[in-house]
Motif scaffolding. Structure first.
Motif, PDB file in Angstrom:
ATOM      1  N   SER A  25       5.319 -13.400 -49.577  1.00  0.00           N
ATOM      2  CA  SER A  25       4.550 -12.334 -50.455  1.00  0.00           C
ATOM      3  C   SER A  25       3.182 -12.312 -50.226  1.00  0.00           C
ATOM      4  O   SER A  25       2.546 -13.503 -49.435  1.00  0.00           O
ATOM      5  N   VAL A  26       2.428 -11.558 -50.384  1.00  0.00           N
ATOM      6  CA  VAL A  26       0.718 -11.374 -50.083  1.00  0.00           C
ATOM      7  C   VAL A  26       0.448 -10.444 -51.194  1.00  0.00           C
ATOM      8  O   VAL A  26       0.887  -9.720 -51.437  1.00  0.00           O
ATOM      9  N   TRP A  27      -1.016 -11.540 -51.548  1.00  0.00           N
ATOM     10  CA  TRP A  27      -2.123 -10.287 -52.173  1.00  0.00           C
ATOM     11  C   TRP A  27      -3.338 -10.991 -51.615  1.00  0.00           C
ATOM     12  O   TRP A  27      -3.402 -11.565 -51.152  1.00  0.00           O
ATOM     13  N   TYR A  28      -4.316  -9.882 -52.922  1.00  0.00           N
ATOM     14  CA  TYR A  28      -5.310  -9.701 -52.657  1.00  0.00           C
ATOM     15  C   TYR A  28      -6.132 -11.252 -52.682  1.00  0.00           C
ATOM     16  O   TYR A  28      -7.616 -10.979 -51.895  1.00  0.00           O
ATOM     17  N   PHE A  29      -5.675 -12.175 -53.656  1.00  0.00           N
ATOM     18  CA  PHE A  29      -6.663 -13.464 -53.394  1.00  0.00           C
ATOM     19  C   PHE A  29      -6.494 -14.114 -52.884  1.00  0.00           C
ATOM     20  O   PHE A  29      -6.540 -15.666 -53.087  1.00  0.00           O
ATOM     21  N   MET A  30      -5.525 -14.099 -52.336  1.00  0.00           N
ATOM     22  CA  MET A  30      -4.548 -15.425 -51.052  1.00  0.00           C
ATOM     23  C   MET A  30      -5.227 -16.069 -50.624  1.00  0.00           C
ATOM     24  O   MET A  30      -5.317 -17.604 -49.992  1.00  0.00           O
ATOM     25  N   GLY A  31      -6.738 -15.753 -49.925  1.00  0.00           N
ATOM     26  CA  GLY A  31      -7.088 -16.145 -48.229  1.00  0.00           C
ATOM     27  C   GLY A  31      -8.345 -17.308 -50.224  1.00  0.00           C
ATOM     28  O   GLY A  31      -8.950 -17.862 -48.570  1.00  0.00           O
ATOM     29  N   PHE A  32      -8.448 -16.617 -50.801  1.00  0.00           N
ATOM     30  CA  PHE A  32      -9.769 -17.642 -51.723  1.00  0.00           C
ATOM     31  C   PHE A  32      -9.563 -19.290 -50.994  1.00  0.00           C
ATOM     32  O   PHE A  32     -10.215 -19.655 -50.565  1.00  0.00           O
ATOM     33  N   LEU A  33      -8.377 -19.392 -52.365  1.00  0.00           N
ATOM     34  CA  LEU A  33      -7.872 -21.298 -51.912  1.00  0.00           C
ATOM     35  C   LEU A  33      -7.797 -21.390 -50.414  1.00  0.00           C
ATOM     36  O   LEU A  33      -8.173 -22.758 -50.023  1.00  0.00           O
ATOM     37  N   ILE A  34      -7.479 -20.748 -49.358  1.00  0.00           N
ATOM     38  CA  ILE A  34      -6.723 -21.208 -48.271  1.00  0.00           C
ATOM     39  C   ILE A  34      -8.237 -21.364 -47.669  1.00  0.00           C
ATOM     40  O   ILE A  34      -8.869 -22.284 -46.817  1.00  0.00           O
ATOM     41  N   GLY A  35      -9.155 -20.474 -48.046  1.00  0.00           N
ATOM     42  CA  GLY A  35     -10.907 -20.402 -47.050  1.00  0.00           C
ATOM     43  C   GLY A  35     -10.855 -21.432 -47.399  1.00  0.00           C
ATOM     44  O   GLY A  35     -12.255 -22.419 -46.520  1.00  0.00           O
TER      45      GLY A  35
ATOM     46  N   LEU B  70     -13.913   4.111 -63.075  1.00  0.00           N
ATOM     47  CA  LEU B  70     -13.978   3.222 -62.165  1.00  0.00           C
ATOM     48  C   LEU B  70     -12.575   2.274 -62.642  1.00  0.00           C
ATOM     49  O   LEU B  70     -12.631   2.036 -60.971  1.00  0.00           O
ATOM     50  N   GLY B  71     -13.016   1.610 -62.869  1.00  0.00           N
ATOM     51  CA  GLY B  71     -12.192   0.478 -63.910  1.00  0.00           C
ATOM     52  C   GLY B  71     -11.875  -0.456 -62.196  1.00  0.00           C
ATOM     53  O   GLY B  71     -12.269  -1.439 -62.262  1.00  0.00           O
TER      54      GLY B  71
ATOM     55  N   SER C 294     -17.267 -10.696 -48.315  1.00  0.00           N
ATOM     56  CA  SER C 294     -15.959 -11.552 -48.387  1.00  0.00           C
ATOM     57  C   SER C 294     -15.190 -10.278 -49.709  1.00  0.00           C
ATOM     58  O   SER C 294     -14.187 -10.116 -49.875  1.00  0.00           O
ATOM     59  N   LEU C 295     -16.308 -10.344 -50.763  1.00  0.00           N
ATOM     60  CA  LEU C 295     -16.245  -9.910 -52.274  1.00  0.00           C
ATOM     61  C   LEU C 295     -15.234  -8.159 -51.599  1.00  0.00           C
ATOM     62  O   LEU C 295     -14.846  -7.141 -51.718  1.00  0.00           O
ATOM     63  N   VAL C 296     -16.013  -7.569 -50.620  1.00  0.00           N
ATOM     64  CA  VAL C 296     -15.548  -6.423 -50.317  1.00  0.00           C
ATOM     65  C   VAL C 296     -14.240  -5.924 -49.264  1.00  0.00           C
ATOM     66  O   VAL C 296     -13.224  -5.260 -49.850  1.00  0.00           O
ATOM     67  N   LEU C 297     -13.563  -6.774 -48.176  1.00  0.00           N
ATOM     68  CA  LEU C 297     -12.562  -7.711 -48.035  1.00  0.00           C
ATOM     69  C   LEU C 297     -11.617  -7.310 -49.303  1.00  0.00           C
ATOM     70  O   LEU C 297     -10.646  -6.606 -49.237  1.00  0.00           O
ATOM     71  N   GLN C 298     -11.772  -8.180 -50.448  1.00  0.00           N
ATOM     72  CA  GLN C 298     -10.685  -8.320 -51.739  1.00  0.00           C
ATOM     73  C   GLN C 298     -10.949  -7.163 -52.789  1.00  0.00           C
ATOM     74  O   GLN C 298      -9.315  -6.901 -52.499  1.00  0.00           O
ATOM     75  N   ASN C 299     -11.888  -7.183 -52.860  1.00  0.00           N
ATOM     76  CA  ASN C 299     -11.495  -5.703 -53.015  1.00  0.00           C
ATOM     77  C   ASN C 299     -11.080  -4.302 -52.951  1.00  0.00           C
ATOM     78  O   ASN C 299     -10.500  -3.238 -53.681  1.00  0.00           O
ATOM     79  N   THR C 300     -11.414  -4.961 -51.583  1.00  0.00           N
ATOM     80  CA  THR C 300     -11.045  -3.062 -51.196  1.00  0.00           C
ATOM     81  C   THR C 300      -9.612  -3.332 -51.521  1.00  0.00           C
ATOM     82  O   THR C 300      -8.391  -2.314 -51.465  1.00  0.00           O
ATOM     83  N   VAL C 301      -9.119  -3.899 -51.538  1.00  0.00           N
ATOM     84  CA  VAL C 301      -7.058  -5.051 -50.643  1.00  0.00           C
ATOM     85  C   VAL C 301      -6.660  -4.781 -51.955  1.00  0.00           C
ATOM     86  O   VAL C 301      -6.501  -3.924 -52.783  1.00  0.00           O
ATOM     87  N   LEU C 302      -7.771  -5.407 -53.308  1.00  0.00           N
ATOM     88  CA  LEU C 302      -7.087  -5.196 -54.274  1.00  0.00           C
ATOM     89  C   LEU C 302      -7.482  -3.962 -55.005  1.00  0.00           C
ATOM     90  O   LEU C 302      -6.139  -3.374 -55.831  1.00  0.00           O
ATOM     91  N   SER C 303      -8.067  -3.092 -54.506  1.00  0.00           N
ATOM     92  CA  SER C 303      -8.149  -1.527 -55.118  1.00  0.00           C
ATOM     93  C   SER C 303      -7.090  -0.647 -54.794  1.00  0.00           C
ATOM     94  O   SER C 303      -6.181   0.221 -55.344  1.00  0.00           O
ATOM     95  N   ILE C 304      -6.367  -0.799 -53.827  1.00  0.00           N
ATOM     96  CA  ILE C 304      -5.099  -0.626 -52.648  1.00  0.00           C
ATOM     97  C   ILE C 304      -3.954  -1.063 -53.791  1.00  0.00           C
ATOM     98  O   ILE C 304      -3.325  -0.034 -53.326  1.00  0.00           O
ATOM     99  N   THR C 305      -4.003  -2.753 -53.373  1.00  0.00           N
ATOM    100  CA  THR C 305      -2.655  -3.065 -54.174  1.00  0.00           C
ATOM    101  C   THR C 305      -2.800  -3.511 -55.435  1.00  0.00           C
ATOM    102  O   THR C 305      -1.405  -3.453 -56.326  1.00  0.00           O
ATOM    103  N   HIS C 306      -3.571  -3.100 -56.212  1.00  0.00           N
ATOM    104  CA  HIS C 306      -4.414  -2.735 -57.592  1.00  0.00           C
ATOM    105  C   HIS C 306      -2.696  -4.096 -58.015  1.00  0.00           C
ATOM    106  O   HIS C 306      -2.477  -4.975 -59.059  1.00  0.00           O
ATOM    107  N   GLY C 307      -4.004  -5.386 -57.026  1.00  0.00           N
ATOM    108  CA  GLY C 307      -4.335  -6.227 -57.768  1.00  0.00           C
ATOM    109  C   GLY C 307      -2.329  -7.346 -58.261  1.00  0.00           C
ATOM    110  O   GLY C 307      -1.723  -8.205 -58.317  1.00  0.00           O
ATOM    111  N   GLN C 308      -1.203  -5.686 -57.337  1.00  0.00           N
ATOM    112  CA  GLN C 308       0.305  -6.607 -57.323  1.00  0.00           C
ATOM    113  C   GLN C 308       0.346  -7.922 -56.172  1.00  0.00           C
ATOM    114  O   GLN C 308       0.110  -7.258 -54.984  1.00  0.00           O
TER     115      GLN C 308
END
Lengths: 304, 323
Positions: free
Chosen positions: A223-233, B293-294, A113-127
């Motif tokens: 809209s979509v963002w990297y953390f949207m799966g947490f609550l609904i999960g 790393l940021g 779960s964390l790998v998926l979340q943070n991969t998307v976070l890194s790509i989208t910069h959390g926007q």
């Protein structure tokens, strides 16, 4: 608005919310059924589904426009892509752990779960990423209650997917195998059922349903963002537990019940929208404490 | 024994090269000496980071009791950290208590929270417990964000520095030493607990719940004890965290915080005290060493966590095989 209108409006809201919860809860419950794993990464597959849907829609909206045709195609492609991702996750991360202690496999699921979340976070910069679906605001009036066509189509698609799943599980060879594996994996192996294959199909379908919900949610909320799966999960898990984990009709029922509870809960004095999530978690804890087998679940004596 | 891969006995966590008792003392004293002189050698910046790492040692050892000793997955550990910090914040700011008067209430609040949430749910399957703790962590954070008394989203600020027997704890170095003492107490308490009757009961319950119950161990009571003791560690860490920063806000107690503490425990090696300490330092110092790393920081840790679970489930500390 009269009290009746408020009730009607909340029924509509609850139905929409419940459709999302039910679609995600189905995957939880199916995966739990076959390998007794609480897949923490399931909410994140919903999130990835939202992003894949967004990417597909951005690519094809020049041809199809941002309306329902485009969204339906994006949803379909997203379901395939995320379904495959689910199978890969099962092969790489969960399969080697099936005989490991439960604590290890739970932590592995959390890590995925964390790998998926943070991969998307890194790509989208959390926007937040704007989804770009363009539906218009048409709808029908029922008394003072306005129901948009979007809401109807959304609930319709969700219902269609759930009926499809029900038919698949109850009528097809693979569905029967899936039910058998849920009851006794080792015996299935002895009877010549391809258990690994059944598990893979379960992950494929469960993940695809989450992706469908993710794409629909992205299109519906804009809209979509990297953390949207947490609550609904968390909430879909609640729904699965309310319905009885492992039970497919239970997940659908639980999703709708939680959707209605939340829609009406926001209307109660003292709860309101800011306490909405606390309310859902409180429901989860109460259900787990007083009726852990849920409404349609079988009672089982299970050790940790 | 079963094929339990995280089943190394907690008391035998020291690596094979530290089996000699005398050598062990030498290493312990060397580490202690280093901790005492560290702020004099390094600048204030590194002292702040080390303080943070020591706070993490306390939190990780607390969570280690829950996850490593008793084998319960807690995904909302930051809740207890928050309960400790907010009790201090609310009592000192809103009610004008002295830090040391408020401190027992912080511990008491954590015990109560642990009993309230653990009491009814510890009977459940372990994965249900994991998700309940996750929900509980979020409930605490949402409540802190929505309540007037906890200062809503902006939190509580202006928490006074405590003084101890006339010694005013004020500078960063003062707090550093406070956390050194807390960490040492946490280490000693962890060792003592692991070797106690309760520690053996945890080991038994973790390996085989039914057998433990058949031998007369009250499963729920023993788990609850782990849960509550872990909560106390968290609340103590939180109380001093609040005093150190002087300001707290709900975002300090997010799910990410719970996950980082859990990662530290697992990276180092569940149930093994030196491993857990190492894990805490890796989680805090790692990003400092790799400044670039940021945003990738958590991703790197998450991938590390996954690899650890797949290839080395007992953590990176060279613990004894088998058991």
């Amino acid at each position: 608005m009269t009290a009746f209108d408020v009730v009607m409006q909340q029924i509509v809201n609850g139905l929409v919310l419940g459709s999302f919860y039910a679609l995600v809860a189905l995957g939880y419950t199916m995966i739990f059924g076959v390998i007794k794993l609480l897949n923490f990464a399931h909410g994140d597959l919903y999130m990835v589904g939202g992003f894949v849907g967004f990417l597909v829609l951005s690519a094809i909206s020049g041809i199809t426009g941002g309306g329902w045709t485009g969204v339906a195609i994006s949803m379909f492609l997203s379901m395939i892509a995320v379904g495959c991702l689910g199978v890969v996750i099962e092969r790489v991360a969960y399969h080697p752990m099936l005989r490991a202690p439960r604590l290890s496999i739970l932590i592995t699921a959390l890590a995925v779960s964390l790998v998926l979340q943070n991969t998307v976070l890194s790509i989208t910069h959390g926007q937040y990423t704007a989804f770009g679906a363009d539906f218009g605001f048409g709808g029908v009036n029922l008394g003072n209650v306005f129901i948009t066509y979007n809401q109807m189509i959304l609930v319709g698609i969700a219902a269609f997917l759930m009926i499809g799943l029900e038919v698949f599980v109850s009528r097809t060879q693979y569905g029967r195998a899936m039910r058998a594996v849920a009851i006794d994996k080792d015996m299935c192996q002895l009877m010549g059922i391809n258990v690994s294959g059944v598990i893979a199909v379960t992950f494929l379908i469960g993940s695809a349903l989450a992706a469908a919900a993710g794409t629909l949610a992205g299109a519906y909320y804009g809209s979509v963002w990297y953390f949207m799966g947490f609550l609904i999960g968390l909430k879909a898990f609640t729904a699965a537990v309310i319905g009885g984990i492992g039970s497919i009709p239970g997940a659908m029922l639980g999703g709708l019940i939680l959707g209605f509870l939340e829609a009406f809960g926001t209307q109660l004095p003292g709860i309101g929208s800011e306490w909405k999530d606390v309310f859902s978690f409180a429901v989860l804890i109460l259900v787990l404490v007083f009726k852990p087998t849920g409404l349609l679940g079988k009672s089982e004596q299970e050790r940790m | 024994m079963t094929s339990n891969s995280n089943g190394a006995v907690p008391t035998h966590g020291l690596g094979p090269f530290l089996q000699d008792a005398r050598l062990r003392w030498v290493v312990a004293i060397a580490i202690l000496a280093f901790l005492v002189v560290a702020p004099m050698i390094f600048g204030s910046y590194i002292t702040v980071i080390l303080t943070n790492a020591l706070l993490y040692v306390v939190l990780c050892l607390g969570l280690n009791i829950v996850v490593g000793y008793a084998g319960l997955l807690d995904l909302g550990y930051a809740a207890f950290f928050a309960v400790g910090a907010y009790t201090i914040g609310v009592l000192t700011i809103q009610f004008g208590f002295n830090f040391w008067v408020a401190f027992p209430f912080a511990v008491l609040a954590a015990v109560l929270a642990g009993v309230i949430i653990g009491g009814p749910t510890l009977r459940l399957r372990s994965d249900y417990l994991a998700i309940v703790t996750l929900g509980f962590g979020e409930i605490v954070r949402f409540s802190a964000r929505n309540l007037e008394i906890t200062g809503r989203a902006s939190g509580i600020s202006g928490i006074q520095d405590p003084s101890l027997f006339g010694w005013q704890i004020r500078t960063q170095t003062d707090y550093y030493y406070v956390f050194v003492v807390l960490a040492i107490i946490a280490v000693i308490a962890s060792f003592r607990l692991a070797n106690s009757r309760l520690g053996r009961a945890w080991l038994y319950v973790r390996h085989d719940e039914d057998a433990a119950e058949a031998m007369g161990i009250n499963r729920v009571q023993v788990k609850l004890a782990a849960y509550v003791i872990g909560a106390i560690f968290g609340a103590v860490g939180g109380a001093f965290f609040a005093a150190n920063l002087g300001a707290i806000s709900p975002e300090s107690f997010s799910f990410e915080q719970s996950v980082l503490v859990l990662m530290a425990v697992i990276l180092g090696g569940m149930g093994k005290i030196p491993g857990v300490i190492l894990g805490a330092f890796i989680i805090i110092l790692g990003p400092e060493l790799l400044r670039d790393l940021g945003e990738f920081r958590l991703l790197v840790f998450a991938v590390g966590l996954l690899l650890i679970m797949l290839f080395r489930p007992s953590g990176i500390w060279p613990g004894r095989r088998g058991a």
